[in-house]
Scaffold this active site. Structure first.
Site, mmCIF file in Angstrom:
data_model
loop_
_atom_site.group_PDB
_atom_site.id
_atom_site.type_symbol
_atom_site.label_atom_id
_atom_site.label_comp_id
_atom_site.label_asym_id
_atom_site.label_seq_id
_atom_site.Cartn_x
_atom_site.Cartn_y
_atom_site.Cartn_z
ATOM 1 N N GLY A 49 0.789 -1.225 0.000
ATOM 2 C CA GLY A 49 0.000 0.000 0.000
ATOM 3 C C GLY A 49 0.824 1.279 0.000
ATOM 4 O O GLY A 49 0.281 2.372 0.012
ATOM 5 N N HIS A 50 2.144 1.155 -0.015
ATOM 6 C CA HIS A 50 3.009 2.347 0.100
ATOM 7 C C HIS A 50 4.107 2.308 -0.952
ATOM 8 O O HIS A 50 5.242 1.969 -0.634
ATOM 9 C CB HIS A 50 3.620 2.396 1.496
ATOM 10 N N PHE A 51 3.959 2.598 -2.085
ATOM 11 C CA PHE A 51 2.772 2.992 -2.819
ATOM 12 C C PHE A 51 2.631 2.051 -4.000
ATOM 13 O O PHE A 51 3.651 1.736 -4.622
ATOM 14 C CB PHE A 51 2.913 4.431 -3.322
#
Length: 148
Positions: A49-51
């Site tokens: 999720g990052h990124f």
């Protein structure tokens, strides 16, 4: 050759996967300094999720890596064996380089001040010759079963 392996690190600090951010201790001068290595891989959970499409290690996790290295330095001191080091404060944190999958993060921590159950360390996380992050951390040491 490492001074401490991942298995030995886990006997000192309570962190485990997915929040153990250290692969080995390369150099240790108890009460003075420590150098550790974190191999940053694409398999790290935080990259999901990052990124997406542009994976970057979160700065807070670089600080956590430095805090774990500091914990080992502190807990290898005779007076603190068998205890737990807790992060008390972060000062002067600066982020200068993005850390990506495939990077080897070198963690260097130097003891600045230590008294009774607390102290301060100066930390640097680097990729190659480039500083990715630097910070001053304050720690508190307590018995492992204390609720602080």
């Amino acid at each position: 050759m490492s001074v401490l392996t991942a298995a030995e690190i886990m006997t000192l600090i309570p962190n485990r996967y997915p929040i153990l951010f250290m692969d080995r201790v390369d150099e240790l001068n108890p009460g003075e300094s420590i150098t550790c290595t974190k191999n940053v891989t694409i398999n790290e959970e935080f990259f999901q999720g990052h990124f997406p499409g542009n994976p970057v290690m979160p700065g807070v996790l670089i600080i956590e890596s430095l805090a774990q290295a500091a914990s080992i330095l502190i807990l290898k001191s005779e007076q603190f064996q068998g205890e737990t080091a807790y992060l008390g404060a972060i000062k002067q944190a600066k982020f200068r380089k993005v850390v990506r999958p495939g990077d080897v993060l070198s963690l260097y921590v130097e003891m600045v001040k230590q008294r009774s159950n607390m102290g301060t360390v100066k930390c640097t996380a680097s990729v190659g010759e480039k500083v990715a992050c630097s910070a001053d951390l304050t720690f508190i040491v307590a018995a492992a079963d204390d609720k602080i």
